[in-house]
Design a protein around this motif. Structure first.
Motif, PDB file in Angstrom:
ATOM      1  N   LEU A 221       0.620  -1.263   0.158  1.00 35.79           N
ATOM      2  CA  LEU A 221       0.237  -0.208   0.274  1.00 35.79           C
ATOM      3  C   LEU A 221       0.749   1.230   0.296  1.00 35.79           C
ATOM      4  O   LEU A 221       0.856   2.282  -0.683  1.00 35.79           O
ATOM      5  N   ALA A 222       2.101   1.540   0.516  1.00 36.26           N
ATOM      6  CA  ALA A 222       2.797   2.490   1.080  1.00 36.26           C
ATOM      7  C   ALA A 222       3.297   2.209  -0.601  1.00 36.26           C
ATOM      8  O   ALA A 222       3.593   3.972  -0.918  1.00 36.26           O
ATOM      9  N   GLY A 223       3.568   1.623  -1.086  1.00 35.25           N
ATOM     10  CA  GLY A 223       4.696   2.013  -3.265  1.00 35.25           C
ATOM     11  C   GLY A 223       3.209   2.622  -3.428  1.00 35.25           C
ATOM     12  O   GLY A 223       3.982   3.692  -4.168  1.00 35.25           O
ATOM     13  N   VAL A 224       2.518   1.691  -3.340  1.00 37.22           N
ATOM     14  CA  VAL A 224       0.833   2.674  -4.565  1.00 37.22           C
ATOM     15  C   VAL A 224       1.014   4.439  -4.380  1.00 37.22           C
ATOM     16  O   VAL A 224       0.312   5.266  -4.370  1.00 37.22           O
ATOM     17  N   TYR A 225       1.016   4.759  -2.909  1.00 36.97           N
ATOM     18  CA  TYR A 225       0.576   5.631  -1.367  1.00 36.97           C
ATOM     19  C   TYR A 225       1.780   6.813  -2.411  1.00 36.97           C
ATOM     20  O   TYR A 225       1.397   7.542  -2.743  1.00 36.97           O
ATOM     21  N   PHE A 226       3.026   5.993  -2.289  1.00 37.92           N
ATOM     22  CA  PHE A 226       4.003   6.919  -2.508  1.00 37.92           C
ATOM     23  C   PHE A 226       3.857   7.238  -4.074  1.00 37.92           C
ATOM     24  O   PHE A 226       4.676   8.910  -4.528  1.00 37.92           O
ATOM     25  N   ILE A 227       3.627   6.708  -4.653  1.00 32.17           N
ATOM     26  CA  ILE A 227       3.613   6.918  -6.337  1.00 32.17           C
ATOM     27  C   ILE A 227       2.630   8.392  -6.486  1.00 32.17           C
ATOM     28  O   ILE A 227       2.804   9.201  -7.427  1.00 32.17           O
ATOM     29  N   LEU A 356       8.816  12.921   1.628  1.00 29.83           N
ATOM     30  CA  LEU A 356       9.916  11.937   0.751  1.00 29.83           C
ATOM     31  C   LEU A 356       9.442  12.804  -0.868  1.00 29.83           C
ATOM     32  O   LEU A 356      10.036  12.986  -1.603  1.00 29.83           O
ATOM     33  N   ALA A 357       7.530  12.805  -0.894  1.00 26.97           N
ATOM     34  CA  ALA A 357       7.370  12.588  -2.451  1.00 26.97           C
ATOM     35  C   ALA A 357       7.025  14.281  -2.166  1.00 26.97           C
ATOM     36  O   ALA A 357       6.955  14.276  -3.729  1.00 26.97           O
TER      37      ALA A 357
END
Length: 416
Positions: A221-227, A356-357
């Motif tokens: 989920l964090a990967g999707v959220y970050f992108i 970070l984003a």
């Protein structure tokens, strides 16, 4: 859960959201130009303060998890008073510090303001995640919080500019500091006195900020959220440049931003109801695709396209509601029951990814410089492609990855 209870929780989202816009947008110019600190020294101080702000959130989550909800009450009350004072000191600096003293003042107050704001915000997010074990209720909790936050952003974008036109920037920032302090204290008092209390959790491994990284569902989920967060942050970084240099409509900037954020707030009830029917994961994916379909047209806009860009702002703003309400509710869903005492650790890492984003989105500026774009001059397709084309591409990647994400909800996932 009654709407009055959700409103009592959500109201604090307004001052928390309005705090950061003046710091990111107005403070640099105020200190560099109006107070004479200079661009180079101001930029260096800002970079160091933002670096601290980015890396500290996981540790703040660890600190918060070591307190019980009873301890959160004292933590929030103390931090709210301290943040009000820190914001006032930042926006109303003494007049006789000299450049070295002014740089130290700016750095110290920025670091303190960032830390206190993050401390309150992570506690606030963890509070909301512990209000209910019902997935649908968690969506409504997030919607009330983010809806209030959107109106806070609108207030922060409109109030200083209006006041600065009438009374000058120094008076505008002083008035904003007082307004922010009043709203923050009211929001905190309403939360502590009238909002539902977070559930008490049996303590197990609380305080370990690395615990969420062992959760595969969180990592995915964090990967999707970050992108997706990078896709949202790039237009936020470039919006003023696009409006001024591509559309050549700088005088309408405030109206465009207000239309975007108000549309986002108005769209939140729709995404909440859609998530009840289809599930949060599928609804978020629909929101991403809707945002792409609305925003990609900005690539084709020519100078002077005011009405067309207003339509883009309105439609992409409506899709923004999905990005605001559904990801934190999904995060609350995937935290295992035995790790509920580490809720703040999860949201600390979540906040780290959001910041970070924003930092990575700043790389869009040197990317544009390589394409010969110069701020303050008429811009071509290069600015339009980076402003709208690149974010839509990233959103499509995030939407594709989301299809394989476990729902984390009580009912089975429906394949989109």
């Amino acid at each position: 859960m009654k709407s009055s209870a959700l409103a009592a929780y959500g109201v604090l989202g307004l001052p928390l959201a309005m705090a950061m816009l003046p710091i990111y947008v107005l403070v640099p110019n105020f200190y560099a130009a109006d107070l004479g600190l200079g661009l180079a020294l101001t930029g260096t101080v800002l970079f160091l303060a933002r670096l601290l702000d980015t890396i500290q959130d996981p540790w703040l989550g660890r600190l918060i998890d070591r307190h019980t909800p009873r301890g959160w009450t004292l933590l929030l009350a103390t931090a709210a008073i301290a943040l009000s004072l820190a914001m006032a000191a930042l926006l109303i600096p003494p007049g006789s510090l000299g450049r070295p003293g002014l740089a130290i003042w700016l750095g110290a107050l920025l670091a303190l303001t960032y830390t206190l704001h993050s401390l309150i915000n992570i506690t606030y997010l963890a509070w909301g995640a512990r209000l209910s074990d019902q997935p649908n209720t968690r969506t409504r909790v997030a919607a009330w919080r983010e809806g209030a936050g959107l109106f806070g952003v609108v207030l922060a974008s409109v109030l200083p500019s209006i006041l600065a036109t009438q009374f000058g920037m120094a008076a505008a920032l002083a008035t904003f500091a007082i307004t922010f302090a009043v709203l923050l204290c009211i929001g905190t008092a309403v939360l502590l006195l009238a909002a539902p209390r977070p559930h008490r959790i049996v303590r197990t491994a609380a305080g370990n900020w690395r615990l969420p990284l062992r959760n595969m569902a969180f990592r995915r989920l964090a990967g999707v959220y970050f992108i997706n967060a990078v896709a949202v942050a790039i237009p936020a970084t470039l919006a003023l440049f696009f409006i001024a240099d591509r559309l050549q409509l700088a005088e309408l900037t405030g109206l465009f931003l207000a239309l975007y954020f108000v549309s986002g707030a108005l769209g939140l009830p729709f995404w909440t109801r859609l998530a009840d029917r289809l599930g949060k994961r599928r609804s978020w994916r629909i929101g991403m695709l809707t945002g792409c379909a609305a925003f990609v047209w900005a690539v084709l806009l020519e100078p002077g396209s005011a009405w067309a860009y207003a339509g883009v702002c309105m439609m992409s703003g409506l899709a923004l509601g999905a990005d605001l309400a559904l990801p934190p509710a999904l995060l609350a869903d995937i935290i295992p029951a035995e790790e509920r005492d580490s809720t703040a650790a999860y949201f600390g890492l979540w906040s780290f990814l959001a910041k970070l984003a924003l930092a990575i989105a700043g790389l869009a500026l040197p990317l544009l410089a390589l394409s010969d774009y110069q701020p303050g001059t008429p811009a071509g397709w290069n600015l339009a492609l980076v402003y709208a084309g690149l974010p839509c591409l990233l959103k499509l990647v995030a939407a594709r990855l989301l299809t394989s994400l476990p729902c984390g909800e009580s009912k089975p996932c429906k394949r989109p």
